[in-house]
Write a protein that holds these residues in place. Structure first.
Motif, mmCIF file in Angstrom:
data_model
loop_
_atom_site.group_PDB
_atom_site.id
_atom_site.type_symbol
_atom_site.label_atom_id
_atom_site.label_comp_id
_atom_site.label_asym_id
_atom_site.label_seq_id
_atom_site.Cartn_x
_atom_site.Cartn_y
_atom_site.Cartn_z
ATOM 1 N N ARG A 18 45.872 14.985 71.972
ATOM 2 C CA ARG A 18 44.619 14.256 71.777
ATOM 3 C C ARG A 18 43.443 15.045 72.354
ATOM 4 N NH1 ARG A 18 43.805 9.227 70.231
ATOM 5 N NH2 ARG A 18 46.021 8.707 70.442
ATOM 6 N N ALA A 19 43.645 15.637 73.530
ATOM 7 C CA ALA A 19 42.572 16.407 74.157
ATOM 8 C C ALA A 19 42.251 17.661 73.342
ATOM 9 C CB ALA A 19 42.974 16.796 75.577
ATOM 10 N N GLU A 20 43.281 18.308 72.827
ATOM 11 C CA GLU A 20 43.069 19.546 72.069
ATOM 12 C C GLU A 20 42.385 19.286 70.734
ATOM 13 O OE1 GLU A 20 45.932 22.412 69.537
ATOM 14 O OE2 GLU A 20 46.428 22.361 71.680
ATOM 15 N N LEU A 64 57.437 22.361 78.141
ATOM 16 C CA LEU A 64 57.074 21.915 76.795
ATOM 17 C C LEU A 64 55.562 21.959 76.598
ATOM 18 C CD1 LEU A 64 57.709 20.587 74.056
ATOM 19 C CD2 LEU A 64 57.697 18.375 75.229
ATOM 20 N N LEU A 65 54.825 21.443 77.566
ATOM 21 C CA LEU A 65 53.365 21.449 77.462
ATOM 22 C C LEU A 65 52.828 22.878 77.430
ATOM 23 C CD1 LEU A 65 52.425 18.541 79.907
ATOM 24 C CD2 LEU A 65 52.697 18.454 77.418
ATOM 25 N N ILE A 82 57.167 11.946 79.225
ATOM 26 C CA ILE A 82 56.982 13.243 78.565
ATOM 27 C C ILE A 82 56.240 13.050 77.250
ATOM 28 C CG2 ILE A 82 58.175 15.181 77.471
ATOM 29 C CD1 ILE A 82 60.408 14.827 79.541
ATOM 30 N N THR A 83 56.603 12.003 76.517
ATOM 31 C CA THR A 83 55.924 11.699 75.251
ATOM 32 C C THR A 83 54.442 11.444 75.483
ATOM 33 O OG1 THR A 83 57.957 10.704 74.371
ATOM 34 C CG2 THR A 83 55.899 10.169 73.242
ATOM 35 N N ALA A 84 54.129 10.648 76.499
ATOM 36 C CA ALA A 84 52.732 10.329 76.794
ATOM 37 C C ALA A 84 51.951 11.570 77.205
ATOM 38 C CB ALA A 84 52.663 9.274 77.899
ATOM 39 N N ALA A 85 52.580 12.440 77.994
ATOM 40 C CA ALA A 85 51.900 13.662 78.431
ATOM 41 C C ALA A 85 51.617 14.585 77.251
ATOM 42 C CB ALA A 85 52.751 14.386 79.473
ATOM 43 N N LEU A 86 52.582 14.709 76.348
ATOM 44 C CA LEU A 86 52.379 15.557 75.173
ATOM 45 C C LEU A 86 51.315 14.960 74.261
ATOM 46 C CD1 LEU A 86 53.092 17.965 73.423
ATOM 47 C CD2 LEU A 86 55.028 16.654 72.494
ATOM 48 N N ALA A 87 51.349 13.651 74.063
ATOM 49 C CA ALA A 87 50.345 12.996 73.221
ATOM 50 C C ALA A 87 48.947 13.183 73.801
ATOM 51 C CB ALA A 87 50.667 11.510 73.082
ATOM 52 N N ALA A 125 54.013 13.429 69.107
ATOM 53 C CA ALA A 125 54.720 13.540 70.387
ATOM 54 C C ALA A 125 56.032 12.765 70.357
ATOM 55 C CB ALA A 125 53.830 13.031 71.517
ATOM 56 N N SER A 126 56.016 11.585 69.763
ATOM 57 C CA SER A 126 57.233 10.771 69.695
ATOM 58 C C SER A 126 58.309 11.452 68.861
ATOM 59 C CB SER A 126 56.912 9.396 69.105
ATOM 60 O OG SER A 126 56.048 8.667 69.957
ATOM 61 N N ALA A 127 57.902 12.108 67.780
ATOM 62 C CA ALA A 127 58.872 12.807 66.938
ATOM 63 C C ALA A 127 59.514 13.967 67.692
ATOM 64 C CB ALA A 127 58.186 13.308 65.665
#
Length: 242
Positions: free
Chosen positions: A173-175, A103-104, A164-169, A189-191
């Protein structure tokens, strides 16, 4: 403009919480080729433990089976089981599911002009549709019975989804360079992971009801596309009071 309804994918990786059982076995056999004797023995022991656990969980449920019983069925000592799986839940749910990395990667490699929601949502829909593959049917149904029969596994699955949600968020945020007070990364990310979780439960519901193959794939694709449309275009027009 990004389409709300993606084209049907030619192929997509299956998500970790419910991989086809036969796919897992063939993958392990491929890994053994070219391995040394010690590594082959380690993989064979790993397989025996996994197979023994799967048999016992199917017979009696996850919570009713002890690690000692799994070791006895696999022909190893209890310590060997823990060497391969530090926690019992790891016999069913991977602590670092391939779904997260895939996903990432889908988000990180999306083309210019494509939103995170579009890239991540499209990946989720394609991946979940693969659970309609004929060889996945038995694995999806078996996973559903084991997970739904155990509060421990249900809690762990929620934890993994949260990770997974935290990693995507964090990646969003970094991008984007969003500051700490911005809510958009976590909301997005939660959606995305909510769509994943809902499609997974739909796949389990339908597999347990005997719906498999193209029929299941079609249902997952249709539901996924509706969810993807909301991800891309928002909730402003959804469920307006009349």
């Amino acid at each position: 403009m990004i389409r709300a309804v993606p084209q049907e994918p030619a192929a997509a990786p299956a998500p970790a919480p419910a991989p086809p059982a036969e796919g897992r076995r063939s993958g392990r056999r491929r890994d053994r080729r070219g391995s040394g004797v010690r590594e082959r023995r380690r993989l064979e022991t790993h397989d025996r433990i996994v197979d023994a656990a799967a048999e016992l969980f199917a017979e009696r449920g996850f919570d009713a089976v002890s690690v000692v019983e799994i070791a006895q069925r696999a022909g190893v000592v209890e310590k060997t089981v823990f060497n391969h799986f530090p926690v019992k839940e790891g016999l069913v749910l991977s602590a670092d599911p391939p779904m997260r990395a895939a996903l990432l990667h889908a988000v990180a490699t999306r083309p210019a002009g494509e939103s995170v929601a579009a890239a991540a949502g499209t990946f989720v829909v394609r991946a979940m549709t693969m659970l309609g593959a004929p060889e996945a049917a038995e694995g999806v149904a078996a996973m559903a019975r084991v997970v739904r029969g155990s509060r421990t596994l249900q809690a762990r699955e929620r934890e993994i989804l949260g990770e997974i949600t935290a990693a995507l968020a964090a990646q969003i945020r970094a991008e984007t360079g969003a500051d700490d007070g911005a809510v958009e990364p976590e909301l997005t990310a939660s959606a995305v992971t909510a769509l994943y979780g809902r499609l997974l439960e739909l796949a389990r519901d339908r597999a347990l009801a005997g719906v498999t193959g193209p029929a299941l794939a079609d249902e997952l694709r249709t539901a996924g596309r509706r969810g993807l449309s909301l991800l891309q275009f928002g909730l402003a027009g959804y469920a307006k009071r009349r």
